[in-house]
Design a protein around this motif. Structure first.
Motif, PDB file in Angstrom:
ATOM      1  N   PRO A  91       1.019   4.164   1.054  1.00 33.24           N
ATOM      2  CA  PRO A  91       1.413   4.684   2.370  1.00 33.24           C
ATOM      3  C   PRO A  91       0.341   4.394   3.418  1.00 33.24           C
ATOM      4  CG  PRO A  91       1.760   6.330   0.655  1.00 33.24           C
ATOM      5  CD  PRO A  91       0.990   5.219   0.019  1.00 33.24           C
ATOM      6  N   LYS A  92       0.768   4.232   4.654  1.00 31.62           N
ATOM      7  CA  LYS A  92      -0.175   3.909   5.734  1.00 31.62           C
ATOM      8  C   LYS A  92      -1.184   5.026   5.952  1.00 31.62           C
ATOM      9  CE  LYS A  92       2.976   0.843   8.236  1.00 31.62           C
ATOM     10  NZ  LYS A  92       3.710   0.587   9.506  1.00 31.62           N
ATOM     11  N   GLN A  93      -0.822   6.256   5.560  1.00 35.35           N
ATOM     12  CA  GLN A  93      -1.746   7.384   5.765  1.00 35.35           C
ATOM     13  C   GLN A  93      -2.949   7.330   4.832  1.00 35.35           C
ATOM     14  OE1 GLN A  93       1.574   7.354   5.020  1.00 35.35           O
ATOM     15  NE2 GLN A  93       2.333   9.463   5.225  1.00 35.35           N
ATOM     16  N   ALA A  94      -2.835   6.559   3.737  1.00 37.36           N
ATOM     17  CA  ALA A  94      -3.919   6.518   2.754  1.00 37.36           C
ATOM     18  C   ALA A  94      -5.127   5.782   3.328  1.00 37.36           C
ATOM     19  CB  ALA A  94      -3.442   5.837   1.478  1.00 37.36           C
ATOM     20  N   HIS A  95      -6.303   6.379   3.156  1.00 34.67           N
ATOM     21  CA  HIS A  95      -7.555   5.757   3.596  1.00 34.67           C
ATOM     22  C   HIS A  95      -8.108   4.937   2.437  1.00 34.67           C
ATOM     23  CE1 HIS A  95     -12.068   6.209   4.687  1.00 34.67           C
ATOM     24  NE2 HIS A  95     -11.572   5.067   5.125  1.00 34.67           N
TER      25      HIS A  95
ATOM     26  N   SER B 135      -1.943   9.418  -2.886  1.00 32.09           N
ATOM     27  CA  SER B 135      -3.033   8.799  -2.133  1.00 32.09           C
ATOM     28  C   SER B 135      -3.220   9.368  -0.726  1.00 32.09           C
ATOM     29  CB  SER B 135      -2.829   7.283  -2.061  1.00 32.09           C
ATOM     30  OG  SER B 135      -1.571   6.954  -1.488  1.00 32.09           O
ATOM     31  N   PRO B 136      -2.150   9.784  -0.003  1.00 24.58           N
ATOM     32  CA  PRO B 136      -2.393  10.368   1.320  1.00 24.58           C
ATOM     33  C   PRO B 136      -3.181  11.673   1.277  1.00 24.58           C
ATOM     34  CG  PRO B 136      -0.114   9.620   1.134  1.00 24.58           C
ATOM     35  CD  PRO B 136      -0.713   9.583  -0.241  1.00 24.58           C
ATOM     36  N   TRP B 137      -3.192  12.354   0.118  1.00 22.38           N
ATOM     37  CA  TRP B 137      -3.925  13.617  -0.005  1.00 22.38           C
ATOM     38  C   TRP B 137      -5.404  13.395  -0.280  1.00 22.38           C
ATOM     39  CZ3 TRP B 137      -1.639  18.583   0.195  1.00 22.38           C
ATOM     40  CH2 TRP B 137      -0.248  18.581   0.333  1.00 22.38           C
TER      41      TRP B 137
END
Length: 384
Positions: A153-157, A135-137
């Motif tokens: 992950p928190k990086q996921a939009h 998901s972060p990608w």
């Protein structure tokens, strides 16, 4: 000169839970050129091949701990990434839409290595491993259940937009059931998902005589792998391995006994069908229990665990829920509609979980992402 329509690759494979939402979104994108990415010998070869050009790459998932098998899976993933990367460049695709599963990993990594936008849809309350890992990608992760974001992950939009259903579920008026079941007869539908559910089938066949004696009709979708699927017979019991007109069946049903796959729950919500949910106990990371808990907490369903269900308990729960429907059918002048009927309340709670515009919402977001694709400014050139 008229601009060419946007070129989108949809990566969806394996089960109806991955394929049907993707097909629903594709149906909203008639202004795009769509091609499909799947895996050989999976359900997409039956559902997609006559609608969209289908490309396949061999890829499997990681099972168990690290070992020789994991190395083979990793090597297969790397090969698949390069195969998909070649496909994206040669086809000059402007973006990728995926609904998770094994095929999503190489599709996401190949697209992002080329700077192409990726929209990933995750329908489950507990996101799958592929969604959590990749998901972060992604440019964006669209969630079918809003609370699923806590596991990413928190990086996921992330955004919330429900899970798409096939267009016939949204038809007005709803499609009419063609099975020979009398109008207003109490109807119980039993379904174990796209693969069927042998343990659930056995449980229901033990309960069915009491329900039929009480005045119900039963449509039991057994799947193809149940050797005993023709072992029980009754004039008001309809046993089928599968039924293609699910929208009509669920709109007509008074109650469903079902597994708790995300796609099935979405269809129950759209058709406002109350349910007793018995999650598949061997689903990856028990994600069906997470899905079912959302419905049970909302008051839309009763949740029962397969290893704890006894036939007598299930019999009584179904009879309790359908009591009003049975009595109104048998004595219509003596049993008026009552808003306090538990089945009516469950139907209202189920309706509150529906997101009927999900496919259109995702299609609109995909159009925006495709319009922002680097291919539109010529920065992505063809090559190996």
């Amino acid at each position: 000169m008229t601009a060419a329509p946007p070129h989108l690759l949809i990566a969806a494979s394996g089960t109806g839970g991955h394929l049907f939402p993707a097909l629903a979104v594709a149906a909203e994108l008639d202004d795009c050129t769509i091609e499909w990415l799947g895996v050989p010998d999976r359900l997409e070869t039956q559902l997609v091949g006559d609608r969209y050009r289908l490309h396949t790459v061999p890829v499997t998932g990681f099972q168990g701990g690290l070992g020789l098998g994991s190395l083979k899976v990793l090597w297969g993933l790397i090969r698949a990434i390069f195969q998909v990367r070649r496909l994206l460049r040669r086809g000059r695709f402007q973006g990728v839409f995926t609904t998770g599963g094994y095929i999503a990993g190489p599709a996401i990594l190949a697209a992002r290595s080329l700077g192409l936008p990726v929209l990933l849809h995750e329908s489950n309350a507990l996101p799958g491993k592929v969604t959590r890992w990749f998901s972060p990608w992604c440019t964006e992760v669209a969630l079918g259940v809003d609370s699923a974001r806590r596991y990413l992950p928190k990086q996921a939009h992330t955004t919330y937009g429900g899970t798409p259903v096939r267009p016939d579920f949204l038809a007005t008026p709803p499609p009419v059931l063609t099975l020979p079941i009398p109008a207003k007869a109490p109807l119980l539908v039993v379904m174990g998902g796209s693969q069927g559910a042998v343990a659930l089938n056995q449980l229901v066949r033990r309960c069915a005589p009491m329900w039929l004696e009480a005045g119900m009709w039963i449509v039991h979708l057994t799947g193809e792998v149940d050797a005993d699927r023709d072992s029980f017979h009754h004039d008001h019991y309809v046993s089928l391995p599968f039924y293609p007109e699910m929208a009509a069946l669920l709109h007509r049903a008074d109650l469903a006994i079902s597994r708790a796959g995300a796609g099935t729950l979405t269809e129950l919500a759209i058709t406002h069908t109350p349910s007793i949910l018995i999650p598949y106990p061997h689903a990856a990371e028990d994600h069906q229990t997470y899905n079912g808990t959302i419905f049970a907490t909302a008051g839309a369903a009763l949740l029962m665990q397969q290893d704890e269900v006894v036939p007598e308990d299930l019999q009584q729960k179904v009879l309790m829920l359908l009591k009003g429907v049975i009595q109104r059918h048998q004595q219509p002048t003596h049993w008026p509609f009552t808003p306090n009927d538990p089945l009516v309340i469950m139907a209202e709670k189920t309706a509150e979980l529906a997101f009927p515009d999900s496919a259109r919402h995702l299609a609109d977001r995909l159009r925006q992402l495709l319009a922002e694709s680097p291919l539109n400014d010529g920065s992505l050139t063809t090559g190996p």
